[in-house]
Design a protein around this motif. Sequence first.
Motif, short mmCIF file in Angstrom:
data_model
loop_
_atom_site.label_atom_id
_atom_site.label_comp_id
_atom_site.label_asym_id
_atom_site.label_seq_id
_atom_site.Cartn_x
_atom_site.Cartn_y
_atom_site.Cartn_z
N GLU A 66 0.87 -1.16 -0.15
CA GLU A 66 0.03 0.01 -0.11
C GLU A 66 0.73 1.30 -0.02
O GLU A 66 1.99 1.28 0.60
N HIS A 67 0.40 2.24 -0.68
CA HIS A 67 1.29 3.52 -0.65
C HIS A 67 0.51 4.85 -0.36
O HIS A 67 -0.34 4.89 -0.19
N SER A 282 -9.14 8.58 -2.98
CA SER A 282 -8.33 8.44 -1.80
C SER A 282 -6.86 8.30 -2.15
O SER A 282 -6.28 8.22 -3.24
N HIS A 283 -5.94 8.35 -1.28
CA HIS A 283 -4.51 8.16 -1.28
C HIS A 283 -4.06 7.68 0.12
O HIS A 283 -4.65 8.25 1.19
N THR A 284 -3.55 6.59 0.41
CA THR A 284 -2.92 6.23 1.48
C THR A 284 -1.67 6.99 2.05
O THR A 284 -0.82 7.29 0.83
N GLY A 285 -1.10 6.79 2.99
CA GLY A 285 0.33 7.37 3.25
C GLY A 285 0.93 6.65 4.03
O GLY A 285 0.59 6.03 5.24
N GLY A 286 2.36 6.28 4.03
CA GLY A 286 3.08 5.61 4.85
C GLY A 286 4.50 5.71 4.84
O GLY A 286 5.27 6.06 3.85
N ALA A 287 5.35 5.89 5.95
CA ALA A 287 6.74 6.44 6.03
C ALA A 287 7.27 5.71 7.43
O ALA A 287 6.37 4.93 7.94
N SER A 292 -1.20 6.69 7.18
CA SER A 292 -2.31 7.67 7.09
C SER A 292 -2.95 7.38 5.69
O SER A 292 -2.58 6.69 4.89
N VAL A 293 -4.13 8.24 5.57
CA VAL A 293 -5.11 8.13 4.49
C VAL A 293 -5.87 9.37 4.44
O VAL A 293 -6.15 9.93 5.51
N LEU A 294 -6.29 9.53 3.08
CA LEU A 294 -7.30 10.83 2.74
C LEU A 294 -8.32 10.29 1.85
O LEU A 294 -7.59 9.73 0.73
N LEU A 295 -9.53 10.37 1.98
CA LEU A 295 -10.55 9.82 1.20
C LEU A 295 -11.45 10.89 1.07
O LEU A 295 -12.13 11.34 1.93
N ILE A 296 -11.97 10.93 -0.21
CA ILE A 296 -13.15 11.94 -0.60
C ILE A 296 -14.21 11.31 -1.32
O ILE A 296 -13.98 10.45 -2.47
N LEU A 297 -15.41 11.24 -0.58
CA LEU A 297 -16.56 10.51 -1.38
C LEU A 297 -17.46 11.74 -1.70
O LEU A 297 -18.33 12.05 -1.01
N PRO A 298 -17.43 11.98 -3.06
CA PRO A 298 -18.30 13.03 -3.46
C PRO A 298 -20.13 12.65 -3.24
O PRO A 298 -20.14 11.38 -3.58
N LEU A 330 -5.38 1.46 6.30
CA LEU A 330 -6.37 2.39 6.75
C LEU A 330 -7.23 2.86 5.97
O LEU A 330 -8.46 3.31 6.02
N ASN A 331 -7.30 2.43 4.30
CA ASN A 331 -8.19 2.84 3.55
C ASN A 331 -9.30 2.08 3.69
O ASN A 331 -10.54 2.86 3.48
N SER A 332 -9.52 0.89 3.83
CA SER A 332 -10.81 0.17 4.06
C SER A 332 -11.70 0.89 5.21
O SER A 332 -12.66 0.96 5.52
N THR A 333 -10.79 1.13 6.34
CA THR A 333 -11.41 1.82 7.55
C THR A 333 -12.04 3.06 7.06
O THR A 333 -13.28 3.38 7.51
N ALA A 334 -11.24 4.05 6.29
CA ALA A 334 -11.81 5.07 5.99
C ALA A 334 -13.06 5.18 5.17
O ALA A 334 -14.02 5.88 4.98
#
Length: 348
Positions: A66-67, A282-287, A292-298, A330-334
């Motif tokens: 996951e990216h 959406s986009h996940t984040g990892g370092a 992290s994740v940011l998801l937008i559901l219009p 985190l994407n599925s949770t978001a």
Amino acid sequence: VTITTRLLVSHLSGIRHYEKDITKVKEEKEKANRAFKLTKPHPGKEQKEKEGKGIEKTDSVKPRKEHEGEVKGQNSKPGRRDKEFEQEEYYLKEKFESVIESLKIFKNDPLFFKPGDQFLYSTYGFTLLSAIVERVSGQKFTDYMLKMFRDLDMLSTVLDDNEAMIYNRARCYVYNKKGRLVNAPYVDNSYKWAGGGFLSSVGDLLKFGNALLYSYQAGQFKNTNGKLLPGYLKPDTVAMMWTPVPKTEVSWDRDGKYAMAWAVVEKKQQCGCCRQQRHYASHTGGAVGASSVLLILPEELDSEATGTGLVAPPRGVIVSIICNMQSVSLNSTALKIAREFDKEKRAQ
């Protein structure tokens, strides 16, 4: 070869990620493809996976990573070490004064494939993008980005600079080889500002998501009597950014495709009274030490909503999650959270 900015932003450039061995990359892709085929449910069996989730990692199957603007393990369980983070370049400690200087890490490495032929998530592709922004804008990439964040009222979003005193900076954690929680190791992210070099807050990411959603929907609203301000971006620009690009793939939702720096799932329903696939980005984040994740559901707007002028954008659900622990999916949770809020809104 020719590498365009569109190829870079959709990870079709052929530039490597952290793994330098193309053979290993190909082997991982083949394993992931085989795993996907094995986990595909039989057409006659009841679908047990959650709506909109896609095929994700199980204990017996190892899919692609996951990216973020950085990569993290998918559905990683506490104590499980993610092989992705065994790559040495995650832990660079060298300080780079400019993004142009950081290009030296990969500029002499061979391309993994002809640009445009295959998808390969590449943090270094975004490093090259940041160098382009620096040259075109005539200012340092970091200065350019911080001004943009200020325009968007994202005042808590800053460079992940180890030396700077940053108010409320969170401590980051990882699991060691024994499965024990320990402090994340020291790294210097100046080699990848664009791919994973900023610190932010949930509130700032929500502002970012709302600014994009507002821009996306602003052109759809009529009869606002000039009271509706323009979006930060043009509606067509966001629509282009959220249009799936051929030959791409998304590891954190098999229903999706990669677009321009975003993963996108398109609206689809194959049969009546069956599973509906909602449009979202959406986009996940990892370092090292963070996920992290940011998801937008219009919201799906009808002509009555956009034509009466009684409502205004942004309309939809934005979900942001930041976790100060490495390799957390985190994407599925978001997506579950977004659907619950969307369902509640429809019920009202």
